[in-house]
Design an enzyme around this catalytic site. Structure first.
Site, short mmCIF file in Angstrom:
data_model
loop_
_atom_site.label_atom_id
_atom_site.label_comp_id
_atom_site.label_asym_id
_atom_site.label_seq_id
_atom_site.Cartn_x
_atom_site.Cartn_y
_atom_site.Cartn_z
N ASP A 160 61.28 -11.21 31.24
CA ASP A 160 62.55 -11.89 31.42
C ASP A 160 63.60 -10.77 31.60
OD1 ASP A 160 64.49 -14.06 31.10
OD2 ASP A 160 64.94 -13.12 29.18
N LEU A 161 64.76 -11.09 32.14
CA LEU A 161 65.76 -10.03 32.37
C LEU A 161 66.82 -10.00 31.26
CD1 LEU A 161 66.87 -7.80 34.23
CD2 LEU A 161 68.08 -9.56 35.51
N ASP A 162 67.64 -11.06 31.22
CA ASP A 162 68.74 -11.07 30.25
C ASP A 162 68.18 -11.20 28.83
OD1 ASP A 162 71.15 -11.35 28.93
OD2 ASP A 162 71.37 -13.45 29.45
N THR A 206 72.94 -8.97 29.45
CA THR A 206 74.01 -9.51 30.30
C THR A 206 74.64 -10.76 29.67
OG1 THR A 206 72.17 -10.40 31.59
CG2 THR A 206 73.42 -8.63 32.60
N LYS A 261 71.57 -19.10 26.55
CA LYS A 261 70.60 -18.04 26.85
C LYS A 261 69.35 -18.61 27.52
CE LYS A 261 72.24 -14.57 23.72
NZ LYS A 261 72.04 -13.77 22.52
N SER A 306 62.95 -14.27 35.87
CA SER A 306 64.29 -14.56 35.35
C SER A 306 64.88 -15.81 35.97
CB SER A 306 65.20 -13.36 35.66
OG SER A 306 66.56 -13.69 35.44
N ALA A 307 65.69 -16.53 35.18
CA ALA A 307 66.40 -17.70 35.71
C ALA A 307 67.60 -17.30 36.55
CB ALA A 307 66.87 -18.56 34.53
N LYS A 333 62.97 -22.99 33.08
CA LYS A 333 62.24 -22.86 31.82
C LYS A 333 62.72 -23.99 30.90
CE LYS A 333 62.67 -17.84 32.38
NZ LYS A 333 63.34 -16.62 31.92
N GLU A 370 59.91 -12.39 26.37
CA GLU A 370 61.01 -13.36 26.45
C GLU A 370 61.91 -13.32 25.22
OE1 GLU A 370 62.93 -15.69 27.54
OE2 GLU A 370 62.10 -16.10 29.50
N ASP A 371 63.22 -13.54 25.43
CA ASP A 371 64.15 -13.58 24.28
C ASP A 371 64.62 -15.01 23.98
OD1 ASP A 371 65.80 -13.73 26.66
OD2 ASP A 371 67.51 -13.45 25.30
P1 B16 Z 1 72.90 -16.77 36.97
P2 B16 Z 1 67.24 -14.76 32.09
C1 B16 Z 1 69.44 -16.23 32.48
O1 B16 Z 1 68.74 -15.02 32.64
C2 B16 Z 1 70.51 -16.09 31.41
O2 B16 Z 1 69.90 -15.87 30.14
C3 B16 Z 1 71.33 -17.35 31.36
O3 B16 Z 1 72.35 -17.23 30.39
C4 B16 Z 1 71.94 -17.63 32.75
O4 B16 Z 1 72.71 -18.82 32.75
C5 B16 Z 1 70.80 -17.71 33.77
O5 B16 Z 1 70.05 -16.52 33.75
C6 B16 Z 1 71.33 -17.95 35.18
O6 B16 Z 1 72.04 -16.83 35.61
O7 B16 Z 1 74.16 -17.56 36.74
O8 B16 Z 1 73.14 -15.29 37.15
O9 B16 Z 1 72.04 -17.34 38.07
O10 B16 Z 1 67.33 -14.69 30.59
O11 B16 Z 1 66.34 -15.89 32.60
O12 B16 Z 1 66.91 -13.42 32.72
MG MG Z 2 66.56 -14.13 28.60
#
Ligand code: B16
Ligand code: MG
Length: 220
Positions: free
Chosen positions: A9-11, A17, A45, A114-115, A145, A169-170
């Site tokens: 996962d990224l964030d 972020t 998150k 990542s989302a 997810k 994953e966090d």
């Molecule tokens: P964006 P991850 C997620 O990243 C974030 O945790 C979540 O807070 C955010 O809303 C989502 O990405 C979408 O991000 O607005 O940049 O498309 O944890 O899946 O890496």
């Molecule tokens: Mg995350």
């Protein structure tokens, strides 16, 4: 136990972020006359952008038309992108880069799951875009997810069976997504929140892939 690929996962796993998402959502909330706290931010998150907006509107007890929601999400994203454009490699979470490089040196495939629709921009800013054999981000995924789609696309890209993949994953929804996809999962963060993961670590600092794989095999 054979581990052929790791999906990150990224964030919250590679970078933090969440603090920039928080600042941008808080600014949007303030424009609409309500407060948004760091505690509220925990609910966002791992959640997609539009689902995050729905939660924000629920917190502020506001309603909006589909068109207004699109404009709000775009406004928030423009502020968020201003923050992430200033990121550099100093924002990689401690030990994460070394951990990924160790995996690649031992010929374990590495993917991002990542989302975020901004994942490539972030990876470019922090200098890790070439560290991944596959990048699956919010632009490639229909089902958020805890649906396993994001991780299953990564496994398909890599040509590796889900049972040989480990997800890092966090977020609770991300842990569920990995389990739903038939993968093993290492939670990064609090065991109280990530209790469904096969193993929980507090970060990658001073941790080698062989340590993690050994601890993982003891849990199974
Ligand atoms: P964006 P991850 C997620 O990243 C974030 O945790 C979540 O807070 C955010 O809303 C989502 O990405 C979408 O991000 O607005 O940049 O498309 O944890 O899946 O890496
Ligand atoms: Mg995350």
């Amino acid at each position: 136990m054979k581990i052929s690929a790791c999906i990150f996962d990224l964030d919250g796993v590679v970078v933090d972020t969440a603090k920039y998402h928080y600042l941008a959502w808080k600014r949007l909330a303030a424009e609409h006359g309500f407060d948004f706290t760091e505690h509220d931010n925990e609910r966002l998150k791992g959640v997609s952008r539009m689902a995050s907006l729905e939660i924000l509107l629920e917190i502020g007890q506001k309603s909006a038309s589909p068109q207004e929601k699109e404009l709000m999400a775009a406004r928030k994203n423009a502020w968020y992108v201003e923050y992430i454009e200033k990121m550099d490699s100093s924002e990689i979470l401690p030990g994460a880069k070394e951990f990924i490089e160790n995996l690649r040196a031992s010929e374990v495939k590495v993917a991002l799951g990542s989302a975020s629709k901004n994942a490539r921009l972030i990876l470019n800013r922090i200098g890790l875009v070439n560290h991944f054999d596959s990048i699956v981000d919010g632009t490639r995924v229909v089902n958020a997810k805890p649906d396993p789609e994001v991780f299953l696309i990564a496994a398909t890209d890599l040509g590796i069976r889900p049972s040989e993949c480990v997800v890092f994953e966090d977020a609770e929804a991300g842990v569920e997504a990995a389990i739903n996809g038939g993968m093993r999962c290492v939670g990064v963060g609090s065991p109280a929140i990530l209790y469904r993961a096969n193993l929980v670590i507090d970060g990658f600092k001073n941790l080698s892939p062989s340590d993690v794989f050994a601890r993982l095999s003891k849990q199974l």
